[in-house]
Write a protein that holds these residues in place. Structure first.
Motif, short mmCIF file in Angstrom:
data_model
loop_
_atom_site.label_atom_id
_atom_site.label_comp_id
_atom_site.label_asym_id
_atom_site.label_seq_id
_atom_site.Cartn_x
_atom_site.Cartn_y
_atom_site.Cartn_z
N PHE A 130 52.52 79.56 -10.28
CA PHE A 130 51.40 79.81 -9.37
C PHE A 130 50.66 81.08 -9.77
O PHE A 130 51.26 82.00 -10.34
CB PHE A 130 51.88 79.93 -7.91
N GLU A 131 49.39 81.09 -9.43
CA GLU A 131 48.56 82.28 -9.62
C GLU A 131 48.30 82.90 -8.24
O GLU A 131 47.84 82.22 -7.33
CB GLU A 131 47.24 81.90 -10.28
N ARG A 132 48.59 84.18 -8.10
CA ARG A 132 48.49 84.87 -6.82
C ARG A 132 47.07 85.40 -6.60
O ARG A 132 46.49 86.03 -7.49
CB ARG A 132 49.49 86.02 -6.74
N ASP A 176 49.61 72.13 -4.07
CA ASP A 176 48.55 72.76 -4.84
C ASP A 176 48.36 74.21 -4.44
O ASP A 176 48.00 75.05 -5.27
CB ASP A 176 47.24 72.00 -4.62
N LEU A 177 48.58 74.51 -3.17
CA LEU A 177 48.43 75.86 -2.64
C LEU A 177 49.64 76.20 -1.78
O LEU A 177 50.12 75.35 -1.02
CB LEU A 177 47.16 75.98 -1.79
N TYR A 186 48.75 81.38 -3.12
CA TYR A 186 49.25 81.05 -4.45
C TYR A 186 48.68 79.69 -4.86
O TYR A 186 48.87 78.69 -4.16
CB TYR A 186 50.78 81.01 -4.44
N VAL A 187 47.98 79.68 -5.98
CA VAL A 187 47.34 78.47 -6.50
C VAL A 187 48.14 77.96 -7.67
O VAL A 187 48.39 78.69 -8.65
CB VAL A 187 45.89 78.77 -6.94
N ARG A 188 48.57 76.70 -7.58
CA ARG A 188 49.36 76.12 -8.68
C ARG A 188 48.50 76.00 -9.92
O ARG A 188 47.38 75.51 -9.87
CB ARG A 188 49.90 74.75 -8.26
N ARG A 189 49.02 76.46 -11.05
CA ARG A 189 48.23 76.54 -12.27
C ARG A 189 47.77 75.17 -12.78
O ARG A 189 46.71 75.02 -13.33
CB ARG A 189 49.02 77.25 -13.36
N GLU A 190 48.62 74.15 -12.58
CA GLU A 190 48.22 72.82 -13.03
C GLU A 190 47.54 72.01 -11.95
O GLU A 190 47.33 70.82 -12.09
CB GLU A 190 49.43 72.04 -13.55
N ALA A 191 47.15 72.71 -10.84
CA ALA A 191 46.45 72.00 -9.78
C ALA A 191 45.03 71.69 -10.21
O ALA A 191 44.46 72.37 -11.06
CB ALA A 191 46.40 72.87 -8.51
#
Length: 223
Positions: A172-174, A148-149, A217-222
Motif C-alpha cells: 500500500f501507498e500511504r 483497494d483502500l 492506504y492505497v493498494r499499489r495494484e489497485a
C-alpha cells in the motif's frame, strides 16, 4: 418552562440527539405557554390600567435573554464560525480524497473499522472491516479479500487489528490528509455526558493539535 428544564436536566440518555424528535413538540408547548402568559398579562393590564406588569414582564424577558446569550456565548460564536468556515471531519476529507482520485468509486473495496456507512452512501463502495456475521468462516472470508483502500481509524480500537491485517498482506501507498484522525467525524452533542467525553466540533480538527493525521492506504495494484 421550569418543568421543561427539570426534565432536560434529569435526562438519563447521554445522547442529546435522541431528544431531537420531541423538539418541535416542546417548541409548540412553549408557544402555547407564552400565549397563555401573554393573555394573562393583557387581562391584568386592562384590569389595572397600568403598564407596570408589562414592564416587569418585558424586563424579565430581557434579563433572561441576556443571561442565555452570556451562557451560550461560546456556542453562538462557534456556530458563526461553522457557517463561515464549514467543519471538515476525517470522513468528509476521506470521501473528497477518493472522489478526486477515482472516476468510479462504486467499484472500490474499502476497509475501515469505523463510520463505514458514509462510504457506502456517498460513494456506493463496498466496505469491509466494520460488519460481518462474526463467525470464523465470515472472518476468514473477509481476511482473504484485497481491499483497494484501507482507512484505519486509530481513535476507534474496535476491529482496528482486523483492518490493519490488510496492510501486512498487500502493498500500500500511504497518504496523509490535512485532518486529524479523531474519534468521530462529528457529533451534534454540545455537552459531555457520563459516557461521552467528545462534544461537537465547530472547526476542522488539525493534525498534531487534535491528533495524528488521517492516513489512507492505497493498494499499489489497485485500479
Amino acid at each position: 418552562m421550569v418543568i421543561y428544564a427539570l426534565v432536560g436536566a434529569g435526562n438519563p440518555v447521554f445522547f442529546e440527539r435522541y431528544f431531537v424528535p420531541v423538539g418541535p413538540l416542546h417548541g409548540l408547548l412553549l408557544l402555547l405557554d407564552l400565549e397563555i402568559l401573554w393573555r394573562g398579562v393583557g387581562r391584568a393590564r386592562v384590569a389595572s390600567a397600568s403598564l407596570g406588569p408589562v414592564r416587569v414582564f418585558a424586563g424579565t424577558c430581557v434579563i433572561v435573554l441576556a443571561g442565555l446569550l452570556w451562557l451560550r456565548a461560546d456556542e453562538l460564536t462557534g456556530r458563526v464560525e461553522e457557517i463561515w468556515h464549514p467543519m471538515t471531519g476525517p470522513v468528509d476529507a476521506a470521501i473528497e480524497f477518493i472522489q478526486s482520485r477515482y472516476d468510479d468509486p462504486s467499484a472500490l473495496l474499502i476497509a475501515t473499522n469505523y463510520e463505514a456507512e458514509p462510504y457506502m452512501f456517498y460513494l456506493g463502495s463496498r466496505v469491509v472491516g466494520r460488519f460481518h456475521a462474526g463467525t470464523a468462516e465470515a472472518d476468514a472470508a473477509e481476511a482473504a479479500l484485497a481491499p483497494d483502500l484501507v482507512i484505519p481509524r486509530s481513535a476507534q480500537p474496535r476491529s482496528l487489528q482486523g483492518v490493519r491485517r490488510y496492510l501486512l498482506a498487500h502493498g500500500f501507498e500511504r497518504h496523509e490528509l490535512a485532518v486529524a484522525d479523531v474519534a468521530y467525524n462529528n457529533i451534534p452533542e454540545l455537552a459531555a455526558g457520563r459516557l461521552l467525553s467528545t462534544t461537537h466540533r465547530f472547526s476542522t480538527p488539525r493534525p498534531g493539535k487534535d491528533g495524528p493525521p488521517l492516513a489512507i492506504y492505497v493498494r499499489r495494484e489497485a485500479p
